[in-house]
Design a protein around this motif. Structure first.
Motif, PDB file in Angstrom:
ATOM      1  N   UNK A 179      -5.380  -0.723  -8.008  1.00  0.00           N
ATOM      2  CA  UNK A 179      -6.668  -1.373  -8.200  1.00  0.00           C
ATOM      3  C   UNK A 179      -7.440  -1.285  -6.893  1.00  0.00           C
ATOM      4  N   UNK A 180      -8.723  -1.032  -7.000  1.00  0.00           N
ATOM      5  CA  UNK A 180      -9.566  -0.963  -5.811  1.00  0.00           C
ATOM      6  C   UNK A 180      -9.605  -2.332  -5.132  1.00  0.00           C
ATOM      7  N   UNK A 181      -9.383  -2.320  -3.844  1.00  0.00           N
ATOM      8  CA  UNK A 181      -9.475  -3.536  -3.038  1.00  0.00           C
ATOM      9  C   UNK A 181     -10.776  -3.452  -2.242  1.00  0.00           C
ATOM     10  N   UNK A 182     -11.587  -4.455  -2.379  1.00  0.00           N
ATOM     11  CA  UNK A 182     -12.883  -4.452  -1.698  1.00  0.00           C
ATOM     12  C   UNK A 182     -12.706  -4.121  -0.225  1.00  0.00           C
ATOM     13  N   UNK A 183     -13.509  -3.189   0.252  1.00  0.00           N
ATOM     14  CA  UNK A 183     -13.466  -2.782   1.643  1.00  0.00           C
ATOM     15  C   UNK A 183     -12.633  -1.528   1.877  1.00  0.00           C
ATOM     16  N   UNK A 184     -11.831  -1.125   0.895  1.00  0.00           N
ATOM     17  CA  UNK A 184     -11.049   0.104   1.026  1.00  0.00           C
ATOM     18  C   UNK A 184     -11.979   1.299   1.030  1.00  0.00           C
ATOM     19  N   UNK A 185     -11.626   2.316   1.812  1.00  0.00           N
ATOM     20  CA  UNK A 185     -12.371   3.559   1.671  1.00  0.00           C
ATOM     21  C   UNK A 185     -11.659   4.431   0.632  1.00  0.00           C
ATOM     22  N   UNK A 186     -12.280   5.504   0.243  1.00  0.00           N
ATOM     23  CA  UNK A 186     -11.744   6.359  -0.811  1.00  0.00           C
ATOM     24  C   UNK A 186     -10.360   6.890  -0.453  1.00  0.00           C
ATOM     25  N   UNK A 187     -10.158   7.266   0.792  1.00  0.00           N
ATOM     26  CA  UNK A 187      -8.862   7.787   1.227  1.00  0.00           C
ATOM     27  C   UNK A 187      -7.753   6.748   1.026  1.00  0.00           C
ATOM     28  N   UNK A 188      -8.007   5.517   1.396  1.00  0.00           N
ATOM     29  CA  UNK A 188      -7.007   4.453   1.232  1.00  0.00           C
ATOM     30  C   UNK A 188      -6.707   4.207  -0.243  1.00  0.00           C
ATOM     31  N   UNK A 189      -7.737   4.220  -1.057  1.00  0.00           N
ATOM     32  CA  UNK A 189      -7.587   4.003  -2.491  1.00  0.00           C
ATOM     33  C   UNK A 189      -6.702   5.087  -3.113  1.00  0.00           C
ATOM     34  N   UNK A 190      -7.000   6.340  -2.803  1.00  0.00           N
ATOM     35  CA  UNK A 190      -6.216   7.455  -3.341  1.00  0.00           C
ATOM     36  C   UNK A 190      -4.796   7.423  -2.796  1.00  0.00           C
ATOM     37  N   UNK A 191      -4.628   7.057  -1.547  1.00  0.00           N
ATOM     38  CA  UNK A 191      -3.291   6.969  -0.941  1.00  0.00           C
ATOM     39  C   UNK A 191      -2.430   5.941  -1.683  1.00  0.00           C
ATOM     40  N   UNK A 192      -2.985   4.809  -2.057  1.00  0.00           N
ATOM     41  CA  UNK A 192      -2.227   3.788  -2.802  1.00  0.00           C
ATOM     42  C   UNK A 192      -1.819   4.310  -4.179  1.00  0.00           C
ATOM     43  N   UNK A 193      -2.724   4.994  -4.859  1.00  0.00           N
ATOM     44  CA  UNK A 193      -2.386   5.565  -6.167  1.00  0.00           C
ATOM     45  C   UNK A 193      -1.299   6.627  -6.017  1.00  0.00           C
ATOM     46  N   UNK A 194      -1.383   7.422  -4.976  1.00  0.00           N
ATOM     47  CA  UNK A 194      -0.375   8.450  -4.711  1.00  0.00           C
ATOM     48  C   UNK A 194       0.988   7.824  -4.427  1.00  0.00           C
ATOM     49  N   UNK A 195       1.022   6.736  -3.661  1.00  0.00           N
ATOM     50  CA  UNK A 195       2.281   6.030  -3.397  1.00  0.00           C
ATOM     51  C   UNK A 195       2.887   5.514  -4.695  1.00  0.00           C
ATOM     52  N   UNK A 196       2.060   4.987  -5.574  1.00  0.00           N
ATOM     53  CA  UNK A 196       2.553   4.494  -6.865  1.00  0.00           C
ATOM     54  C   UNK A 196       3.106   5.643  -7.702  1.00  0.00           C
ATOM     55  N   UNK A 197       2.447   6.781  -7.684  1.00  0.00           N
ATOM     56  CA  UNK A 197       2.928   7.946  -8.429  1.00  0.00           C
ATOM     57  C   UNK A 197       4.293   8.388  -7.921  1.00  0.00           C
ATOM     58  N   UNK A 198       4.466   8.469  -6.616  1.00  0.00           N
ATOM     59  CA  UNK A 198       5.759   8.891  -6.079  1.00  0.00           C
ATOM     60  C   UNK A 198       6.857   7.871  -6.360  1.00  0.00           C
ATOM     61  N   UNK A 199       6.511   6.598  -6.394  1.00  0.00           N
ATOM     62  CA  UNK A 199       7.498   5.587  -6.797  1.00  0.00           C
ATOM     63  C   UNK A 199       7.930   5.814  -8.240  1.00  0.00           C
ATOM     64  N   UNK A 200       6.986   6.144  -9.093  1.00  0.00           N
ATOM     65  CA  UNK A 200       7.303   6.422 -10.500  1.00  0.00           C
ATOM     66  C   UNK A 200       8.229   7.630 -10.609  1.00  0.00           C
TER      67      UNK A 200
END
Length: 74
Positions: free
Chosen positions: A42-63
């Motif tokens: 989920x987008x966290x206010x103040x995150x830049x696009x790179x941080x947002x994509x990095x979190x989604x990528x971390x979740x994908x690798x955990x899966x």
């Protein structure tokens, strides 16, 4: 998905995952079964696009690392 709470995103991703898992595909006259792993965040206010994509990528690798064919949210 703009304006979508994390739990709603997880439910949608899980529905998509189950639909893919239960569908057989044909390739060169051979039936194949496909699975999918998804990382949800989920987008966290103040995150830049790179941080947002990095979190989604971390979740994908955990899966992927926890057995594949699943949805993981962080």
């Amino acid at each position: 998905m703009p304006s979508c709470p994390l739990q709603q995103g997880i439910k949608l991703a899980e529905r998509i995952r189950k639909e893919i898992e239960s569908t057989s595909f044909t390739y060169k006259e051979t039936r194949i079964w496909v699975t999918v792993s998804m990382g949800i965040t989920e987008y966290i206010r103040g995150q830049d696009l790179h941080q947002f994509i990095e979190r989604a990528d971390q979740a994908l690798y955990r899966a992927k690392n926890s057995g594949r064919n699943r949805v993981v949210a962080i």
